[in-house]
Design a protein around this motif. Structure first.
Motif, mmCIF file in Angstrom:
data_model
loop_
_atom_site.group_PDB
_atom_site.id
_atom_site.type_symbol
_atom_site.label_atom_id
_atom_site.label_comp_id
_atom_site.label_asym_id
_atom_site.label_seq_id
_atom_site.Cartn_x
_atom_site.Cartn_y
_atom_site.Cartn_z
ATOM 1 N N SER A 145 -0.919 12.239 33.718
ATOM 2 C CA SER A 145 -0.055 11.153 33.256
ATOM 3 C C SER A 145 0.409 10.301 34.426
ATOM 4 N N LYS A 146 0.756 10.954 35.532
ATOM 5 C CA LYS A 146 1.178 10.216 36.722
ATOM 6 C C LYS A 146 0.042 9.357 37.252
ATOM 7 N N LEU A 147 -1.150 9.924 37.267
ATOM 8 C CA LEU A 147 -2.317 9.186 37.743
ATOM 9 C C LEU A 147 -2.581 7.979 36.858
ATOM 10 N N PHE A 148 -2.527 8.186 35.557
ATOM 11 C CA PHE A 148 -2.754 7.087 34.620
ATOM 12 C C PHE A 148 -1.708 5.993 34.821
ATOM 13 N N GLU A 149 -0.448 6.390 34.968
ATOM 14 C CA GLU A 149 0.631 5.417 35.175
ATOM 15 C C GLU A 149 0.412 4.637 36.468
ATOM 16 N N GLN A 150 -0.018 5.321 37.518
ATOM 17 C CA GLN A 150 -0.295 4.650 38.788
ATOM 18 C C GLN A 150 -1.456 3.666 38.658
ATOM 19 N N LEU A 151 -2.485 4.058 37.917
ATOM 20 C CA LEU A 151 -3.626 3.164 37.712
ATOM 21 C C LEU A 151 -3.210 1.911 36.954
ATOM 22 N N ILE A 152 -2.363 2.078 35.949
ATOM 23 C CA ILE A 152 -1.875 0.925 35.180
ATOM 24 C C ILE A 152 -1.069 -0.001 36.088
ATOM 25 N N GLU A 153 -0.159 0.557 36.873
ATOM 26 C CA GLU A 153 0.662 -0.246 37.775
ATOM 27 C C GLU A 153 -0.202 -0.978 38.795
ATOM 28 N N GLN A 154 -1.205 -0.283 39.317
ATOM 29 C CA GLN A 154 -2.105 -0.894 40.303
ATOM 30 C C GLN A 154 -2.894 -2.043 39.659
ATOM 31 N N SER A 155 -3.370 -1.842 38.446
ATOM 32 C CA SER A 155 -4.119 -2.886 37.743
ATOM 33 C C SER A 155 -3.243 -4.101 37.475
ATOM 34 N N GLN A 156 -1.999 -3.866 37.084
ATOM 35 C CA GLN A 156 -1.078 -4.969 36.822
ATOM 36 C C GLN A 156 -0.783 -5.738 38.111
ATOM 37 N N ALA A 157 -0.600 -5.025 39.214
ATOM 38 C CA ALA A 157 -0.342 -5.674 40.505
ATOM 39 C C ALA A 157 -1.542 -6.517 40.931
ATOM 40 N N MET A 158 -2.749 -5.997 40.720
ATOM 41 C CA MET A 158 -3.951 -6.756 41.071
ATOM 42 C C MET A 158 -4.057 -8.018 40.224
ATOM 43 N N ALA A 159 -3.793 -7.905 38.929
ATOM 44 C CA ALA A 159 -3.871 -9.060 38.036
ATOM 45 C C ALA A 159 -2.859 -10.130 38.448
ATOM 46 N N LYS A 160 -1.655 -9.712 38.817
ATOM 47 C CA LYS A 160 -0.623 -10.662 39.244
ATOM 48 C C LYS A 160 -1.005 -11.331 40.557
ATOM 49 N N ALA A 161 -1.655 -10.576 41.451
ATOM 50 C CA ALA A 161 -2.079 -11.139 42.735
ATOM 51 C C ALA A 161 -3.171 -12.183 42.537
ATOM 52 N N VAL A 162 -4.062 -11.936 41.588
ATOM 53 C CA VAL A 162 -5.155 -12.864 41.319
ATOM 54 C C VAL A 162 -4.629 -14.122 40.641
ATOM 55 N N ASN A 163 -3.718 -13.953 39.693
ATOM 56 C CA ASN A 163 -3.176 -15.081 38.958
ATOM 57 C C ASN A 163 -1.731 -14.759 38.585
ATOM 58 N N PRO A 164 -0.767 -15.388 39.249
ATOM 59 C CA PRO A 164 0.641 -15.090 38.965
ATOM 60 C C PRO A 164 1.018 -15.323 37.500
ATOM 61 N N GLY A 165 0.252 -16.139 36.796
ATOM 62 C CA GLY A 165 0.524 -16.385 35.384
ATOM 63 C C GLY A 165 0.362 -15.141 34.533
ATOM 64 N N PHE A 166 -0.378 -14.142 35.041
ATOM 65 C CA PHE A 166 -0.574 -12.905 34.297
ATOM 66 C C PHE A 166 0.689 -12.056 34.223
ATOM 67 N N GLU A 167 1.692 -12.403 35.019
ATOM 68 C CA GLU A 167 2.908 -11.595 35.040
ATOM 69 C C GLU A 167 3.539 -11.487 33.653
ATOM 70 N N ASN A 168 3.517 -12.568 32.899
ATOM 71 C CA ASN A 168 4.113 -12.562 31.567
ATOM 72 C C ASN A 168 3.067 -12.614 30.462
ATOM 73 N N PHE A 169 1.808 -12.364 30.805
ATOM 74 C CA PHE A 169 0.718 -12.433 29.835
ATOM 75 C C PHE A 169 0.742 -11.220 28.920
ATOM 76 N N SER A 170 0.668 -11.476 27.628
ATOM 77 C CA SER A 170 0.605 -10.408 26.630
ATOM 78 C C SER A 170 -0.666 -10.617 25.812
#
Length: 139
Positions: free
Chosen positions: A5-30
Motif C-alpha cells: 500500500s505504501k509503495l502504491f501510494e508513493q507511485l501515485i504521488e510520484q506520477s502526480q508530481a511528474m504530471a504537474k511538472a510536465v504541465n502545471p494545468g494538471f494540478e487541478n485536472f480531474s
C-alpha cells in the motif's frame, strides 16, 4: 498500512508530481470531470445495434447484448470501477438492451465478493448517476 500500500501510494504521488511538472494545468485536472462533456455527446446505441454488434448475431446461440453488458459491468467493477465513463456508458447501454435496474444492482453487488466493498460502492455510485437520470423505477 502494508508495504504494498505504501509503495502504491508513493507511485501515485510520484506520477502526480511528474504530471504537474510536465504541465502545471494538471494540478487541478480531474479525468472524470473532463470526460463528462465528451460522454454526453456519445449517444446510447439502440438495442438492435447492440444486438448486431455485441449480441447473438455473430453467435446465434450465444449471449444476448443484455447479458454481455452485465458481464462487462461485472468486469469493470472487478477492475475497481476506475473507468467512470466506461461504467456509466455500460449501465446506460445495459438499460437500453433491456436490463432492469435490479439486475444492474445485483451484478455490481455480486462483484463485492471478488472486487471488494470499495469497488462495489464506487460502481454503484456511478450506476446511480445513470439510473437516477433514467426516471423509470420499474426497469
Amino acid at each position: 498500512m502494508t508495504d504494498m500500500s505504501k509503495l502504491f501510494e508513493q507511485l501515485i504521488e510520484q506520477s502526480q508530481a511528474m504530471a504537474k511538472a510536465v504541465n502545471p494545468g494538471f494540478e487541478n485536472f480531474s479525468p472524470s470531470e473532463a470526460f463528462k462533456g465528451f460522454e454526453a455527446m456519445w449517444p446510447t446505441m439502440p438495442k438492435e445495434v447492440m444486438e448486431l454488434m455485441f449480441g447473438n448475431t455473430v453467435n446465434k446461440d450465444g449471449l444476448d447484448a443484455r447479458t454481455r453488458l452485465l458481464l462487462t459491468l461485472a468486469g469493470l467493477t472487478c477492475q475497481g470501477a476506475q473507468a467512470d465513463t466506461a461504467v456509466r456508458q455500460t449501465v446506460r447501454h445495459a438499460l437500453e438492451a433491456g436490463a432492469r435496474k435490479q439486475e444492474i444492482v445485483e451484478t455490481i453487488g455480486q462483484m463485492s465478493v471478488f472486487a471488494g466493498i470499495p469497488a462495489m460502492t464506487r460502481a454503484l455510485n456511478l450506476a446511480q448517476e445513470v439510473m437516477g437520470d433514467n426516471g423509470d423505477d420499474d426497469q
